[in-house]
Design a protein around this motif. Structure first.
Motif, PDB file in Angstrom:
ATOM      1  N   SER A 240       1.343  -2.039  -4.880  1.00  0.00           N
ATOM      2  CA  SER A 240       0.081  -2.624  -5.298  1.00  0.00           C
ATOM      3  C   SER A 240       0.096  -4.145  -5.201  1.00  0.00           C
ATOM      4  O   SER A 240      -0.823  -4.745  -4.648  1.00  0.00           O
ATOM      5  N   GLU A 243       0.384  -5.231  -1.529  1.00  0.00           N
ATOM      6  CA  GLU A 243      -0.896  -5.067  -0.849  1.00  0.00           C
ATOM      7  C   GLU A 243      -1.859  -6.182  -1.254  1.00  0.00           C
ATOM      8  O   GLU A 243      -2.566  -6.733  -0.419  1.00  0.00           O
ATOM      9  N   ASN A 255      -6.292  -1.249   0.726  1.00  0.00           N
ATOM     10  CA  ASN A 255      -6.785   0.111   0.863  1.00  0.00           C
ATOM     11  C   ASN A 255      -6.332   0.941  -0.325  1.00  0.00           C
ATOM     12  O   ASN A 255      -5.498   1.838  -0.211  1.00  0.00           O
ATOM     13  N   ALA A 256      -6.898   0.613  -1.461  1.00  0.00           N
ATOM     14  CA  ALA A 256      -6.378   1.071  -2.751  1.00  0.00           C
ATOM     15  C   ALA A 256      -6.148   2.566  -2.822  1.00  0.00           C
ATOM     16  O   ALA A 256      -5.037   3.025  -3.060  1.00  0.00           O
ATOM     17  N   ALA A 257      -7.166   3.316  -2.616  1.00  0.00           N
ATOM     18  CA  ALA A 257      -7.066   4.739  -2.902  1.00  0.00           C
ATOM     19  C   ALA A 257      -6.062   5.444  -2.000  1.00  0.00           C
ATOM     20  O   ALA A 257      -5.414   6.393  -2.404  1.00  0.00           O
ATOM     21  N   ARG A 258      -5.945   4.983  -0.761  1.00  0.00           N
ATOM     22  CA  ARG A 258      -5.079   5.728   0.147  1.00  0.00           C
ATOM     23  C   ARG A 258      -3.661   5.191   0.206  1.00  0.00           C
ATOM     24  O   ARG A 258      -2.727   5.921   0.449  1.00  0.00           O
ATOM     25  N   ARG A 259      -3.502   3.882   0.012  1.00  0.00           N
ATOM     26  CA  ARG A 259      -2.191   3.292   0.252  1.00  0.00           C
ATOM     27  C   ARG A 259      -1.347   3.145  -1.000  1.00  0.00           C
ATOM     28  O   ARG A 259      -0.133   3.166  -0.935  1.00  0.00           O
ATOM     29  N   ILE A 260      -1.966   2.946  -2.114  1.00  0.00           N
ATOM     30  CA  ILE A 260      -1.177   2.645  -3.304  1.00  0.00           C
ATOM     31  C   ILE A 260      -0.998   3.909  -4.141  1.00  0.00           C
ATOM     32  O   ILE A 260      -1.971   4.539  -4.528  1.00  0.00           O
ATOM     33  N   MET A 262      -0.541   6.474  -7.102  1.00  0.00           N
ATOM     34  CA  MET A 262      -1.019   6.510  -8.475  1.00  0.00           C
ATOM     35  C   MET A 262       0.119   6.156  -9.433  1.00  0.00           C
ATOM     36  O   MET A 262       1.282   6.400  -9.146  1.00  0.00           O
TER      37      MET A 262
END
Lengths: 299, 638
Positions: A240, A243, A255-260, A262
């Protein structure tokens, strides 16, 4: 008298109460984050968002662990780290013993030279780029060896071990000599069996150090298949912020939802990587205790 | 008597073979007393006490001693021999590994293999290190074989014609950080790319979290891969590479790459001509230039009865009213005053004007302004222009009224996102293409949550949003290095990714791996196998960013909003130019102090009136040179 004694008792109790409270607080301050991480790793994302500060998980959800153990990169890196740690720890022990033992013997010549030689490595190092060139010259780039060989002979470990060997009663070794034991025999049959505390210490230092290292892989390894697990963990944990930095304020590239991953996935990875090396401590604990005793009895 | 014994033992040492060792060991163990005299003689009087002890015991041992002592020596001899073999084997392994990298491939490999076999009998530790060394030797050897092309390929007989060579896939190395954790989806895209372009791309995937270190070491070592991803064209690690001719100029190759030409912003090529010699030194990883706005809780707006038209900018007054209502009128209806209007975070501990609000105040980086001391000026550094000070004043007012998240100074990106998903904040900046994924996350916690998109904030009704400061369309770039055997082929591969044949694959991943068609013939994502899409992109196709998880019915809505954001984009005049003084430590200190002062003004620790004084200090500490150099840079580019 009685009064004085009673008031002293009261005072003691107060001191004890304060001490216990302080120690309990201290212990909790260490345990809480660990429990929190473990609990979060066992929770779903929704429960995590509702209550990120939980101590115990409210409803168990193992899906994060499913993803962690399903990750090829994590599994291959785990294997790499186990191999690197095992080989590196074994070699470290071997090299440290064979370097330290002669330095502890009174009759060995050129000792000042050899002890200075190793202390110098403590004070100076070649730097990253010369080390890289050396590794490349040796043909060790992209190998496991590049990740453990540089640390197998540590000055600090050597000094510890030399001092331990020196503190050993000379009479033991002399007696063995009387009985016709050779130096290798004395080392393997007399000195080493009596050196379990220091061996355990070195094993612990080496194993923890090798398990936790990632930087040599950053420099010497260009093949993802040779990454150690700590590097993968670092990638997961820092994804996070890395990025955020990389995107330079460009939200589309963040590309928050796909790359980082949870949060609870990161915590699951953290637990999986942390647990094995934590488990080593209890097994080595007893040697530390006996090490303290050994020093005390001498004289 | 003792002297005789010594002599005999020495003689024995000379003549004994290693075959005798096991017998000697057995005897030594049986008697358990062997070697005392040997000890005394070997250490040559170094230990007088031991010598005396030996003398005292010698008579007792006399009879068996002759045999035992004679046998002891071969044993230590054998140990020494073994040690010598181990050392020799380790040395041979190391040498062969080195030799392999210098010599021809098959020989190096063979030597390494032989060494491995020899060492296999030695100690465990020695074996393992030797294997690693040998392995390294082989790896390098094969790399060498690749580097020198078909010439060293032992399998290809010399009789083979050039035809075979033409069919041979072109092999090159690619140094990058674009796959933090390389997924099946990425691998599939790469496999397809290699098959369709007849190449073998040897990926050197470096950790993203330490890419700068990896890059610096690689550049300093002079051991260049053929293709390198550079994250920032203003950094010395790239500029030095260009200066020392490690990075190839690409004009001649781009001339033959129609897709790269077609789908790249002209400004991107301009900024990648870093030497001012008209040569382009990299092919950009294009990012779409936009001016982003805010995701906003539509369910909160509805509950409070506030109307907002998605896709149209709101005025600053309306924006402030929304923030106030979100912060003070209990938008989530839980009866507690526990929400805030705007969620913000800090990457480096400093507070600054939020990007979308900076557009509102006309803060668009370096532009031409009348009445300034310099031709080009960034209002942030201007003592005459009040735009920046007005923005600071506005932010200070938001802060004082708690209309922005009061935890702002301590929140990183994660915590900031988390507070939005927890329903603490009602608005946060995000690229609109990701809005629906965030809505799904929100609905996991709160099924009623709905999001819509505020494209921007303007001063007056009817104004247009204009922003997108610092965008050059370049989000990292790919450079071909001097080590490349066939630079045109590498550029062709990059070009192919943008071609009509391959663009769909870049965009969605490979069918059957990252996605599949459902019954209605629409693409559906397969979980956890998506491709990162961090390679080549077209500048005109922002739908690239929309997840396949987005329902088909929602795609047009997002695409329309993305187009609005693209339409709002303004390019800053500095084009990412970085003045030389920007790396000067004294200037960096001054710049840091300026940033700290901005943070202080926002939270009210410093009166807004002090900003000019702060700027004066900044100008004196190198800021003047910075502005002058920036002006020269812009003038040169214009």
């Amino acid at each position: 008298m009685a009064m004085a004694g009673k008031s002293r008792g009261k005072g003691d109790a107060a001191v004890a109460a304060v001490t216990y409270a302080a120690v309990t607080g201290f212990v909790l301050s260490i345990l809480y984050p660990l429990f929190n991480i473990a609990s979060l790793s066992l929770s779903s994302y929704a429960t995590y968002i509702k209550n990120p500060m939980m101590f115990f998980p409210t409803e168990l959800d193992f899906s994060a662990y499913g993803i962690v153990f399903g990750s090829k990169l994590l599994l291959s890196s785990y294997k790499n780290t186990v191999i690197i740690t095992a080989l590196g720890t074994g070699l470290t022990l071997f090299m440290t013993v064979i370097y330290a033992y002669p330095l502890s013997r009174p009759q060995v010549r050129f000792k000042p030279f050899f002890s200075t030689a190793i202390v110098i490595t403590m004070l100076f190092s070649g730097g990253i780029i010369p080390s890289f060139l050396l590794m490349r010259g040796l043909g060790l780039l992209n190998t496991y060896a590049a990740q453990y060989l540089p640390t197998v002979l540590g000055a600090y470990n050597c000094i510890l071990m030399v001092n331990f060997f020196k503190a050993m009663p000379e009479e033991l070794i002399e007696a063995a000599m009387m009985d016709g034991a050779s130096e290798p025999y004395i080392l393997t049959r007399i000195v080493l069996p009596l050196s379990r505390p220091i061996l355990a210490t070195i094993v612990l230092f080496a194993a923890v150090g090798l398990w936790n290292q990632y930087f040599s892989a950053v420099i010497y390894v260009r093949d993802q298949a040779k990454w150690p697990v700590q590097l993968v963990l670092r990638e997961i944990l820092l994804a996070s912020s890395t990025e955020a930095l990389r995107s330079g304020g460009n939200l589309a590239e963040l590309n928050a939802a796909r790359r980082i991953p949870m949060e609870q996935l990161r915590y699951a990875a953290l637990i999986v990587v942390m647990l094995p090396i934590t488990c080593i401590y209890p097994f080595l604990q007893k040697y530390f205790a006996s090490g303290v005793m050994l020093g005390a009895v001498k004289g | 008597m003792k002297k005789e014994l010594k002599k005999e033992h020495l003689a024995g040492a000379g003549g004994a073979g290693s075959a005798q060792a096991p017998a000697g060991r057995a005897t030594a163990r049986a008697t358990g007393m062997a070697g005392t005299v040997e000890r005394a003689s070997a250490s040559a009087g170094a230990c007088a006490g031991a010598d005396a002890g030996a003398r005292a015991r010698a008579p007792r041992e006399r009879a068996p001693g002759a045999r035992t002592l004679g046998a002891r020596t071969p044993r230590s001899q054998a140990l020494r021999a073994l040690a010598a073999i181990v050392c020799a084997a380790m040395l041979a392994a190391a040498l062969s590994a080195c030799g392999a990298s210098g010599g021809t491939a098959p020989q190096g490999g063979a030597t390494a293999a032989t060494t491995q076999a020899a060492v296999a009998d030695a100690t465990q530790a020695a074996t393992e290190s030797a294997q690693d060394e040998a392995g390294a030797g082989q790896a390098e050897a094969s790399a060498d074989a690749a580097a020198s092309g078909a010439a060293t390929e032992p399998a290809a007989p010399a009789a083979e014609t050039a035809e075979a060579a033409a069919e041979e896939p072109y092999k090159f190395t690619f140094f990058n950080n674009i796959f933090g954790s390389f997924s099946d989806g990425d691998q599939a895209v790469f496999d397809k790319l290699m098959a369709e372009t007849n190449t073998v791309i040897e990926l050197q995937n470096m950790p993203s979290s330490s890419y700068e270190e990896s890059l610096t070491v690689m550049m300093a070592s002079g051991d260049y891969p053929e293709l390198v991803m550079f994250p920032d064209y203003t950094k010395p690690v790239f500029l030095d590479g260009v200066e020392y001719k490690a990075v190839l100029p690409l004009n001649d190759y781009i001339a033959n790459a129609p897709n790269v030409q077609k789908y790249t912003y002209p400004i991107s090529f301009k900024v990648l001509s870093v030497m001012g010699d008209g040569q382009i030194y990299g092919i950009p990883r294009t990012s779409i230039a936009r001016a982003d706005g805010y995701m906003i809780r539509q369910d909160w707006l509805d509950r409070l009865g506030i109307g907002m038209t998605e896709g149209e900018p709101v005025t600053l007054a309306a924006f402030t009213d929304i923030l106030r209502a979100f912060s003070q009128s209990d938008p989530d209806g839980n009866g507690a005053n526990d929400t805030f209007g705007l969620g913000l975070y800090t990457a480096d501990g400093n507070l600054e004007i939020p990007t979308a609000l900076s557009y509102t105040f006309g803060l668009n980086g370096w532009q031409e302004y009348p009445g300034e001391d310099y031709k080009y000026m960034d209002p942030k550094y201007s003592r005459q222009n009040d735009s920046f000070k007005n923005a600071l004043e506005y932010m200070n007012a938001l802060w004082n009224d708690k209309l922005v998240d009061p935890d702002w100074p301590t929140l990183n990106l994660d915590a900031h996102k988390q507070r939005f998903e927890q329903g603490i904040t009602g608005m946060r900046a995000e690229f609109v293409g990701y809005m629906l994924e965030h809505e799904q996350n929100l609905q996991n916690v709160n099924p009623d949550a709905r999001l819509s998109y505020m494209v921007g904030i303007v001063q007056n009704e009817g104004d247009k949003v204009a922003g997108g400061t610092y965008s050059t369309g370049v989000w990292g770039h790919f450079s071909v290095m001097s080590s490349a055997k066939n630079p045109q082929k590498i550029v062709d591969v990059l070009d192919y990714m943008l071609s009509d044949n391959f663009w769909e694959v870049v965009k969605f991943g490979v069918e059957g791996v990252s996605w599949e068609f459902d019954a209605e013939g629409t693409r559906v994502a397969i979980p956890n196998t998506g491709s990162g899409g961090r390679f080549m992109r077209r500048n005109e196709d922002a739908s690239f960013f929309i997840s396949l998880n987005t329902p088909g019915s929602e795609r047009p809505r997002l695409e329309k909003l993305i187009d609005i954001c693209i339409g709002q984009a303004v390019f800053s005049k500095d084009e990412g130019f970085r003045p030389a003084i920007a790396s000067d430590p004294a200037f960096l200190d001054a710049d840091k102090e300026l940033k700290t002062s901005v943070s202080k003004i926002i939270v009210g620790d410093l009166p807004i009136g002090d900003y000019n004084a702060v700027l004066d200090k900044w100008y004196d500490a190198g800021g003047r040179t910075y502005v002058e150099q920036m002006n020269e840079g812009i003038a040169a580019a214009e």
